[in-house]
Design a protein around this motif. Sequence first.
Motif, PDB file in Angstrom:
ATOM      1  N   ASN A  35      -3.226   0.073  -3.662  1.00  0.00           N
ATOM      2  CA  ASN A  35      -3.648   1.385  -3.917  1.00  0.00           C
ATOM      3  C   ASN A  35      -2.496   2.474  -3.337  1.00  0.00           C
ATOM      4  OD1 ASN A  35      -6.259   1.984  -4.862  1.00  0.00           O
ATOM      5  ND2 ASN A  35      -6.550   0.132  -3.564  1.00  0.00           N
ATOM      6  N   CYS A  36      -1.697   1.981  -2.324  1.00  0.00           N
ATOM      7  CA  CYS A  36      -0.445   2.818  -2.056  1.00  0.00           C
ATOM      8  C   CYS A  36       0.706   2.611  -2.964  1.00  0.00           C
ATOM      9  CB  CYS A  36       0.034   2.547  -0.581  1.00  0.00           C
ATOM     10  SG  CYS A  36       1.201   3.328   0.049  1.00  0.00           S
ATOM     11  N   HIS A  37       1.218   3.685  -3.477  1.00  0.00           N
ATOM     12  CA  HIS A  37       2.126   3.267  -4.739  1.00  0.00           C
ATOM     13  C   HIS A  37       3.403   2.410  -4.130  1.00  0.00           C
ATOM     14  CE1 HIS A  37       5.454   4.245  -7.834  1.00  0.00           C
ATOM     15  NE2 HIS A  37       5.986   5.027  -6.828  1.00  0.00           N
ATOM     16  N   LYS A  38       3.565   2.546  -2.690  1.00  0.00           N
ATOM     17  CA  LYS A  38       4.670   2.130  -2.014  1.00  0.00           C
ATOM     18  C   LYS A  38       4.480   0.857  -1.185  1.00  0.00           C
ATOM     19  CE  LYS A  38       7.082   6.504  -1.765  1.00  0.00           C
ATOM     20  NZ  LYS A  38       7.218   7.656  -0.890  1.00  0.00           N
ATOM     21  N   LEU A  49       2.638   0.558   1.216  1.00  0.00           N
ATOM     22  CA  LEU A  49       2.784   0.931   2.947  1.00  0.00           C
ATOM     23  C   LEU A  49       1.779   0.531   3.524  1.00  0.00           C
ATOM     24  CD1 LEU A  49       4.418   4.557   2.602  1.00  0.00           C
ATOM     25  CD2 LEU A  49       5.672   2.345   2.586  1.00  0.00           C
ATOM     26  N   PRO A 107       0.289   6.941   5.853  1.00  0.00           N
ATOM     27  CA  PRO A 107       1.074   7.732   4.734  1.00  0.00           C
ATOM     28  C   PRO A 107       2.481   8.020   4.665  1.00  0.00           C
ATOM     29  CG  PRO A 107      -0.153   9.218   6.046  1.00  0.00           C
ATOM     30  CD  PRO A 107      -0.389   7.908   6.595  1.00  0.00           C
ATOM     31  N   CYS A 108       3.215   8.177   3.670  1.00  0.00           N
ATOM     32  CA  CYS A 108       4.570   8.378   3.662  1.00  0.00           C
ATOM     33  C   CYS A 108       4.289  10.028   3.695  1.00  0.00           C
ATOM     34  CB  CYS A 108       5.176   8.155   2.287  1.00  0.00           C
ATOM     35  SG  CYS A 108       4.519   8.904   0.907  1.00  0.00           S
ATOM     36  N   GLY A 159       4.992  12.022   1.281  1.00  0.00           N
ATOM     37  CA  GLY A 159       4.979  12.567  -0.148  1.00  0.00           C
ATOM     38  C   GLY A 159       3.353  13.017  -0.213  1.00  0.00           C
ATOM     39  N   THR A 160       2.612  12.478   0.585  1.00  0.00           N
ATOM     40  CA  THR A 160       1.141  12.569   0.669  1.00  0.00           C
ATOM     41  C   THR A 160       0.986  14.114   0.516  1.00  0.00           C
ATOM     42  OG1 THR A 160      -1.241  12.064   1.443  1.00  0.00           O
ATOM     43  CG2 THR A 160       0.816  12.124   2.865  1.00  0.00           C
ATOM     44  N   LYS A 175      -3.659  13.605  -2.342  1.00  0.00           N
ATOM     45  CA  LYS A 175      -3.111  12.835  -3.315  1.00  0.00           C
ATOM     46  C   LYS A 175      -1.987  12.275  -3.149  1.00  0.00           C
ATOM     47  CE  LYS A 175      -6.894  14.148  -5.460  1.00  0.00           C
ATOM     48  NZ  LYS A 175      -7.987  13.175  -6.015  1.00  0.00           N
ATOM     49  N   GLU A 223       1.951  11.161  -4.021  1.00  0.00           N
ATOM     50  CA  GLU A 223       3.389  12.016  -4.594  1.00  0.00           C
ATOM     51  C   GLU A 223       3.644  11.584  -6.062  1.00  0.00           C
ATOM     52  OE1 GLU A 223       6.834  10.988  -2.173  1.00  0.00           O
ATOM     53  OE2 GLU A 223       7.149   9.380  -3.240  1.00  0.00           O
ATOM     54  N   CYS A 251      -4.360   9.500  -2.386  1.00  0.00           N
ATOM     55  CA  CYS A 251      -3.373   8.521  -1.729  1.00  0.00           C
ATOM     56  C   CYS A 251      -4.179   7.770  -0.795  1.00  0.00           C
ATOM     57  CB  CYS A 251      -2.890   9.562  -0.523  1.00  0.00           C
ATOM     58  SG  CYS A 251      -2.040   8.836   0.918  1.00  0.00           S
ATOM     59  N   ALA A 252      -3.676   6.502  -1.040  1.00  0.00           N
ATOM     60  CA  ALA A 252      -4.398   5.503  -0.443  1.00  0.00           C
ATOM     61  C   ALA A 252      -4.681   5.683   1.144  1.00  0.00           C
ATOM     62  CB  ALA A 252      -3.688   4.136  -0.475  1.00  0.00           C
TER      63      ALA A 252
HETATM   64  S1  SF4 Z   1       1.393   9.500  -1.163  1.00  0.00           S
HETATM   65 FE1  SF4 Z   1       0.112   8.146  -0.229  1.00  0.00          FE
HETATM   66  S2  SF4 Z   1      -0.455   6.538  -1.821  1.00  0.00           S
HETATM   67 FE2  SF4 Z   1       1.287   7.638  -2.628  1.00  0.00          FE
HETATM   68  S3  SF4 Z   1       3.337   6.626  -1.652  1.00  0.00           S
HETATM   69 FE3  SF4 Z   1       2.598   7.986  -0.227  1.00  0.00          FE
HETATM   70  S4  SF4 Z   1       1.397   6.917   1.288  1.00  0.00           S
HETATM   71 FE4  SF4 Z   1       1.411   5.760  -0.571  1.00  0.00          FE
END
Ligand code: SF4
Lengths: 217, 296
Positions: free
Chosen positions: A150-153, A155, A159-160, A162-163, A167, A169, A176-177
């Motif tokens: 569910n997290c695009h990266k 992780l 969170p990174c 960019g959250t 939502k 990034e 955002c997971a």
């Molecule tokens: S915004 Fe959330 S879901 Fe998207 S890459 Fe960053 S931590 Fe993962």
Amino acid sequence: MIRSITKPKSKEEIDTLLKGLNRIFIIGCGTCVTLTRTGGAPEVAAMKEALLESGKLVTGHVVVPVACDNLTSEILNEEMEKIEQADVLLIMTCAFGVQTVSSQLKRMVVPALDTLFIGKETAYGQFNEICTQCGTCIIGETGGICPVTNCHKGLVNGPCGGTNQGKCEIDNNKDCAWTLIYNRLTELGRLDSMRKLQGPRNFLGEPTPGKYQISKS
Amino acid sequence: MISSFKKSLDSGKFIVTCEVAPPKGINLEKTAHHIDLLKDKVDAMNLTDHQSSVMRYPSLGGALMVKEMGGEPILQMTCRDRNRLALQGDLLFAASRGINNVLCLTGDSVMLGDHKTAKGVFDLDSSQLLAAIRILEKGKDLGGNDLDGSPVFCAGAIVTPEANPIEPQLIKFEKKIEAGAEFIQTQAVYDLVRLKTFMEYARQFPVKILAGILLLTSAPMARFMNKNIAGVNVPQTLIDEISQAPKGGAIVKGIEIAGRMIRTIHTEKICDGVHIMAIGKEELVPDIMAAADLTS
Ligand code: SF4
Ligand code: SF4
């Protein structure tokens, strides 16, 4: 139920793949691609029309019940005469089906779809990827929500940067997971597991290509 | 070797860092000019690592340039483009060449940059990279093997004080400190009241915090950031102030605003220092410092 989620390849790509191959047999599937409307009976019929229009010859077509099943070869055997007249099998199933047919018939195959992910229908007409079968399941510590998928990266420590407003990034329509996980763990009273510093992941729980043998004891 | 930046952090003085972006290509003139202009004015300068996932000359190359020109580099390292072998290898190389300050970042998605179909790596995340640095310092690698000669680093990370929701962000912040972050450079902040609230919380941790100051160059740029950059909120009062600047005077106004904010952060001792981001206008950093009454 889990489903193989596909989308049609572009007409240009299919044209390129079929270049010089003029006699075509089309195979669809009655399971996942029927549900996603990418390779069921109506889509196979439309493909046939499109091919005829572009000057190709369609030797036949069939929609098998479950293309990835080992019984597919028996159903295709009934069509063998038309299949043998064809230069190529244009297969409107997911890549599991394409590979099943290819290994059974040992004929030239061209996939008409791109296989996107193994997902489930979460609302009418909407399919989501929720597990990428990573081989080392960690959702016991994330409230049952998978950050690997569910997290695009992918992780595992939160969170990174960019959250944004809950939502991701890469897309304001994707949650955002780590907001979801934070909310779930808060509800469960288990935020402590999010505070735990997770070490580097094991990316080779089962090295690709995965295989599994039931032990014969 | 203890880096001069680490010594500055420990001295208790008000710290100033800034950002230098390596070029797209091998024409290093502009980068060299910026380094030359700034190296004696700031405590250290960050070399960005394919910022916003746009491929450029590497941060390691930029950091080496700073070192060779007599400045103090902070090597930015993201986890987007390298797996744990490559990250550790680059850390060893950096240390061997006197580059001992590292800012650990997860990195933006490749989808935001100029190679949108590339594979994003993310073998480690920012907190795991910090932990890896501390392991290398103990003479081991992430595989548990012994090193022949171990490095010393001053390691840092970032935080977004205005993230919404803030709680998941703060959990990650605490993990970064647990993993070994000695300094934190924040995402751009504009609302000093909210910064103070964040600092009241952050002061309990043994870490130096440098407030991110991003130069506003025009009202549209401020509005663009509000819309597109996560955790950046330029208040309407500042947007109004910059749009009321006389024609051609928006930059001057931006410098004045940045200078004013830095002066407040300094005199009211809100943070341990500032990290000035002048994105592409690095030559204005001395003007911003002058507007803040900071001398080098
Ligand atoms: S915004 Fe959330 S879901 Fe998207 S890459 Fe960053 S931590 Fe993962
Ligand atoms: S961690 Fe995620 S991807 Fe891995 S097995 Fe569990 S649910 Fe699937």
